[in-house]
Design a protein around this motif. Structure first.
Motif, PDB file in Angstrom:
ATOM      1  N   ILE A 221     -16.668 -12.268 -22.481  1.00 36.47           N
ATOM      2  CA  ILE A 221     -16.247 -13.313 -21.541  1.00 36.47           C
ATOM      3  C   ILE A 221     -17.458 -13.995 -20.929  1.00 36.47           C
ATOM      4  O   ILE A 221     -17.514 -15.223 -20.823  1.00 36.47           O
ATOM      5  N   LYS A 222     -18.456 -13.206 -20.531  1.00 33.05           N
ATOM      6  CA  LYS A 222     -19.641 -13.797 -19.897  1.00 33.05           C
ATOM      7  C   LYS A 222     -20.458 -14.625 -20.887  1.00 33.05           C
ATOM      8  O   LYS A 222     -21.036 -15.647 -20.520  1.00 33.05           O
ATOM      9  N   ARG A 223     -20.509 -14.199 -22.137  1.00 27.99           N
ATOM     10  CA  ARG A 223     -21.172 -15.019 -23.148  1.00 27.99           C
ATOM     11  C   ARG A 223     -20.404 -16.325 -23.372  1.00 27.99           C
ATOM     12  O   ARG A 223     -21.005 -17.371 -23.641  1.00 27.99           O
ATOM     13  N   ASP A 224     -19.080 -16.258 -23.236  1.00 26.98           N
ATOM     14  CA  ASP A 224     -18.256 -17.445 -23.442  1.00 26.98           C
ATOM     15  C   ASP A 224     -18.540 -18.538 -22.416  1.00 26.98           C
ATOM     16  O   ASP A 224     -18.262 -19.714 -22.684  1.00 26.98           O
ATOM     17  N   TYR A 225     -19.080 -18.173 -21.249  1.00 29.78           N
ATOM     18  CA  TYR A 225     -19.457 -19.197 -20.273  1.00 29.78           C
ATOM     19  C   TYR A 225     -20.384 -20.224 -20.915  1.00 29.78           C
ATOM     20  O   TYR A 225     -20.365 -21.409 -20.559  1.00 29.78           O
ATOM     21  N   ILE A 226     -21.193 -19.772 -21.856  1.00 31.97           N
ATOM     22  CA  ILE A 226     -22.140 -20.651 -22.539  1.00 31.97           C
ATOM     23  C   ILE A 226     -21.607 -21.038 -23.913  1.00 31.97           C
ATOM     24  O   ILE A 226     -21.446 -22.228 -24.225  1.00 31.97           O
ATOM     25  N   GLU A 227     -21.334 -20.031 -24.727  1.00 28.30           N
ATOM     26  CA  GLU A 227     -21.066 -20.280 -26.148  1.00 28.30           C
ATOM     27  C   GLU A 227     -19.710 -20.927 -26.418  1.00 28.30           C
ATOM     28  O   GLU A 227     -19.560 -21.657 -27.399  1.00 28.30           O
ATOM     29  N   SER A 237     -32.284 -15.763 -21.199  1.00 30.66           N
ATOM     30  CA  SER A 237     -32.329 -14.384 -20.716  1.00 30.66           C
ATOM     31  C   SER A 237     -33.706 -13.789 -20.975  1.00 30.66           C
ATOM     32  O   SER A 237     -34.252 -13.882 -22.085  1.00 30.66           O
ATOM     33  N   PHE A 238     -34.236 -13.130 -19.945  1.00 35.21           N
ATOM     34  CA  PHE A 238     -35.521 -12.453 -20.059  1.00 35.21           C
ATOM     35  C   PHE A 238     -35.340 -10.945 -20.202  1.00 35.21           C
ATOM     36  O   PHE A 238     -36.249 -10.179 -19.917  1.00 35.21           O
ATOM     37  N   ASN A 239     -34.143 -10.547 -20.640  1.00 35.54           N
ATOM     38  CA  ASN A 239     -33.891  -9.162 -21.042  1.00 35.54           C
ATOM     39  C   ASN A 239     -33.920  -9.136 -22.564  1.00 35.54           C
ATOM     40  O   ASN A 239     -33.041  -9.726 -23.218  1.00 35.54           O
ATOM     41  N   LEU A 240     -34.887  -8.479 -23.142  1.00 32.26           N
ATOM     42  CA  LEU A 240     -35.050  -8.509 -24.586  1.00 32.26           C
ATOM     43  C   LEU A 240     -33.927  -7.785 -25.324  1.00 32.26           C
ATOM     44  O   LEU A 240     -33.855  -7.866 -26.555  1.00 32.26           O
ATOM     45  N   ARG A 241     -33.032  -7.116 -24.586  1.00 26.21           N
ATOM     46  CA  ARG A 241     -31.857  -6.499 -25.214  1.00 26.21           C
ATOM     47  C   ARG A 241     -30.689  -7.488 -25.337  1.00 26.21           C
ATOM     48  O   ARG A 241     -29.690  -7.174 -25.984  1.00 26.21           O
ATOM     49  N   THR A 242     -30.771  -8.619 -24.705  1.00 23.28           N
ATOM     50  CA  THR A 242     -29.701  -9.616 -24.793  1.00 23.28           C
ATOM     51  C   THR A 242     -29.658 -10.211 -26.191  1.00 23.28           C
ATOM     52  O   THR A 242     -30.653 -10.791 -26.641  1.00 23.28           O
ATOM     53  N   PRO A 243     -28.529 -10.104 -26.900  1.00 25.32           N
ATOM     54  CA  PRO A 243     -28.449 -10.746 -28.217  1.00 25.32           C
ATOM     55  C   PRO A 243     -28.439 -12.270 -28.061  1.00 25.32           C
ATOM     56  O   PRO A 243     -27.624 -12.809 -27.306  1.00 25.32           O
ATOM     57  N   PRO A 244     -29.329 -12.979 -28.744  1.00 25.51           N
ATOM     58  CA  PRO A 244     -29.294 -14.435 -28.679  1.00 25.51           C
ATOM     59  C   PRO A 244     -28.090 -14.982 -29.427  1.00 25.51           C
ATOM     60  O   PRO A 244     -27.481 -14.296 -30.252  1.00 25.51           O
ATOM     61  N   SER A 245     -27.760 -16.224 -29.142  1.00 22.60           N
ATOM     62  CA  SER A 245     -26.626 -16.852 -29.826  1.00 22.60           C
ATOM     63  C   SER A 245     -26.957 -17.127 -31.285  1.00 22.60           C
ATOM     64  O   SER A 245     -28.116 -17.322 -31.651  1.00 22.60           O
ATOM     65  N   PRO A 246     -25.912 -17.188 -32.125  1.00 21.37           N
ATOM     66  CA  PRO A 246     -26.128 -17.640 -33.501  1.00 21.37           C
ATOM     67  C   PRO A 246     -26.497 -19.118 -33.523  1.00 21.37           C
ATOM     68  O   PRO A 246     -26.438 -19.808 -32.490  1.00 21.37           O
ATOM     69  N   ALA A 247     -26.852 -19.604 -34.676  1.00 23.33           N
ATOM     70  CA  ALA A 247     -27.287 -20.999 -34.799  1.00 23.33           C
ATOM     71  C   ALA A 247     -26.202 -21.976 -34.359  1.00 23.33           C
ATOM     72  O   ALA A 247     -26.493 -23.027 -33.778  1.00 23.33           O
ATOM     73  N   ASN A 248     -24.946 -21.640 -34.627  1.00 22.38           N
ATOM     74  CA  ASN A 248     -23.837 -22.525 -34.275  1.00 22.38           C
ATOM     75  C   ASN A 248     -22.871 -21.802 -33.330  1.00 22.38           C
ATOM     76  O   ASN A 248     -22.502 -20.653 -33.575  1.00 22.38           O
ATOM     77  N   THR A 249     -22.485 -22.465 -32.261  1.00 20.61           N
ATOM     78  CA  THR A 249     -21.499 -21.926 -31.320  1.00 20.61           C
ATOM     79  C   THR A 249     -20.386 -22.951 -31.130  1.00 20.61           C
ATOM     80  O   THR A 249     -20.547 -24.135 -31.460  1.00 20.61           O
ATOM     81  N   ALA A 250     -19.275 -22.509 -30.558  1.00 21.19           N
ATOM     82  CA  ALA A 250     -18.125 -23.394 -30.357  1.00 21.19           C
ATOM     83  C   ALA A 250     -18.472 -24.576 -29.456  1.00 21.19           C
ATOM     84  O   ALA A 250     -18.006 -25.697 -29.675  1.00 21.19           O
ATOM     85  N   SER A 251     -19.282 -24.340 -28.436  1.00 18.56           N
ATOM     86  CA  SER A 251     -19.632 -25.399 -27.484  1.00 18.56           C
ATOM     87  C   SER A 251     -20.871 -26.175 -27.885  1.00 18.56           C
ATOM     88  O   SER A 251     -21.147 -27.250 -27.337  1.00 18.56           O
ATOM     89  N   GLY A 252     -21.635 -25.615 -28.816  1.00 21.64           N
ATOM     90  CA  GLY A 252     -22.928 -26.202 -29.157  1.00 21.64           C
ATOM     91  C   GLY A 252     -24.030 -25.760 -28.217  1.00 21.64           C
ATOM     92  O   GLY A 252     -25.203 -26.096 -28.411  1.00 21.64           O
ATOM     93  N   LYS A 253     -23.679 -24.981 -27.177  1.00 23.60           N
ATOM     94  CA  LYS A 253     -24.648 -24.471 -26.210  1.00 23.60           C
ATOM     95  C   LYS A 253     -24.984 -23.020 -26.576  1.00 23.60           C
ATOM     96  O   LYS A 253     -24.159 -22.297 -27.126  1.00 23.60           O
ATOM     97  N   LYS A 254     -26.202 -22.585 -26.222  1.00 19.61           N
ATOM     98  CA  LYS A 254     -26.668 -21.287 -26.710  1.00 19.61           C
ATOM     99  C   LYS A 254     -27.294 -20.425 -25.619  1.00 19.61           C
ATOM    100  O   LYS A 254     -27.762 -20.926 -24.596  1.00 19.61           O
ATOM    101  N   ILE A 255     -27.295 -19.119 -25.904  1.00 17.57           N
ATOM    102  CA  ILE A 255     -28.036 -18.130 -25.129  1.00 17.57           C
ATOM    103  C   ILE A 255     -29.340 -17.855 -25.876  1.00 17.57           C
ATOM    104  O   ILE A 255     -29.329 -17.568 -27.073  1.00 17.57           O
ATOM    105  N   PHE A 256     -30.449 -17.976 -25.157  1.00 19.60           N
ATOM    106  CA  PHE A 256     -31.768 -17.717 -25.727  1.00 19.60           C
ATOM    107  C   PHE A 256     -32.321 -16.433 -25.114  1.00 19.60           C
ATOM    108  O   PHE A 256     -32.165 -16.195 -23.914  1.00 19.60           O
TER     109      PHE A 256
END
Length: 283
Positions: A221-227, A237-256
């Protein structure tokens, strides 16, 4: 370098502590960082400035360590051990993190004629009015993002700074939407810091964006705020355990997911440079 091994205590009496390891910083480095922080807190500087400087210094000294672990375990848990309450930490940490990020990023943003700025409420209200963002309150913009053109600094975005995603990030969505609706940039910067002490956890700082399991509903759910819904142009995100978004998301916005900068360019600097390049053409 041997990983630092830190004791993590429960707030409940009679519960055995856990030990958590932090890679790319050793025990001596942790001890020095905490002693440095304690020394600054004993001076007359503002408490949030002392915490910001203490964090900045340990990031610079140990650039390969997970920035979120340095924030969560070296700074936060140390302050709890010295008698700070969670409530005091919440009052101080937001301001401290904003100041630390400005100090860490502005030297590299400057190379691209960009900067992050903390403004007083009066200054922020004036800036929002100039941008035509009358619906957003100054308290909902932590940092203004500015670019330099023809000797003049122009605000073209806002950064919303959060230690964790649990910190009422949804409260910032109306301001974020207003910025984006006007062609301005709106991003979230987070430590994605979340760990559970015993008896509920082992103190590993998995965060809330899928560091433990991408299949957990609350993390999805929290990832969905962006993706999915694109409530911010991007989340960094500056937590290196956070999985980054795939190249394509539903919104076009990404988690880095990225370390804090200690040399050269990074994804955040490049992201803001691209946004400024587009925005500045219309000025």
């Amino acid at each position: 370098m041997k990983a630092a091994k830190l004791e993590c205590h429960s707030s409940q009496s009679g519960v055995q502590p856990e030990w958590v390891e932090i890679e790319n910083i050793d025990d001596a480095g942790v001890a020095n960082a905490r002693a440095n922080l304690d020394a600054m807190l004993r001076t007359k500087v503002q408490v949030s400035d002392a915490v910001a400087q203490g964090y900045h210094d340990v990031v610079i000294a140990f650039p390969k360590a997970n920035p979120s672990d340095l924030w969560q375990h070296v700074i936060y848990r140390h302050l709890l051990a010295t008698g700070w309450s969670d409530q005091r930490w919440k009052r101080v940490s937001g301001f401290a993190l904003e100041r630390a990020l400005v100090a860490l990023y502005n030297p590299y943003l400057a190379q691209a004629s960009l900067r992050l700025r903390i403004l007083t409420k009066k200054e922020a209200d004036q800036k929002l009015a100039a941008l035509g963002v009358t619906e957003a309150k100054a308290s909902k913009v932590d940092l203004f993002i500015e670019g330099l053109k023809s000797g003049i600094w122009h605000a073209f975005g806002a950064a919303h700074v959060k230690s964790s995603i649990a910190e009422r990030i949804q409260d910032d969505v109306p301001a974020s939407s207003t910025f984006m609706d006007r062609g301005l940039t709106s991003i979230a910067l987070t430590m994605d810091a979340k760990s559970y002490p015993p008896p509920h956890g082992n103190c590993v700082n998995y965060g809330e964006l899928g560091g433990r399991s991408m299949g957990v509903d609350k993390e999805r759910i929290k990832r969905d705020y962006i993706e999915a819904t694109g409530q911010f142009d991007g989340l960094f995100s500056f937590n290196l355990r956070t999985p980054p978004s795939p190249a394509n998301t539903a919104s076009g916005k990404k988690i880095f997911t990225l370390p804090l900068p200690t040399s050269g360019n990074d994804e955040l600097v490049q992201f803001l440079s691209d946004k400024w390049s587009t925005y500045s053409k219309a000025i």
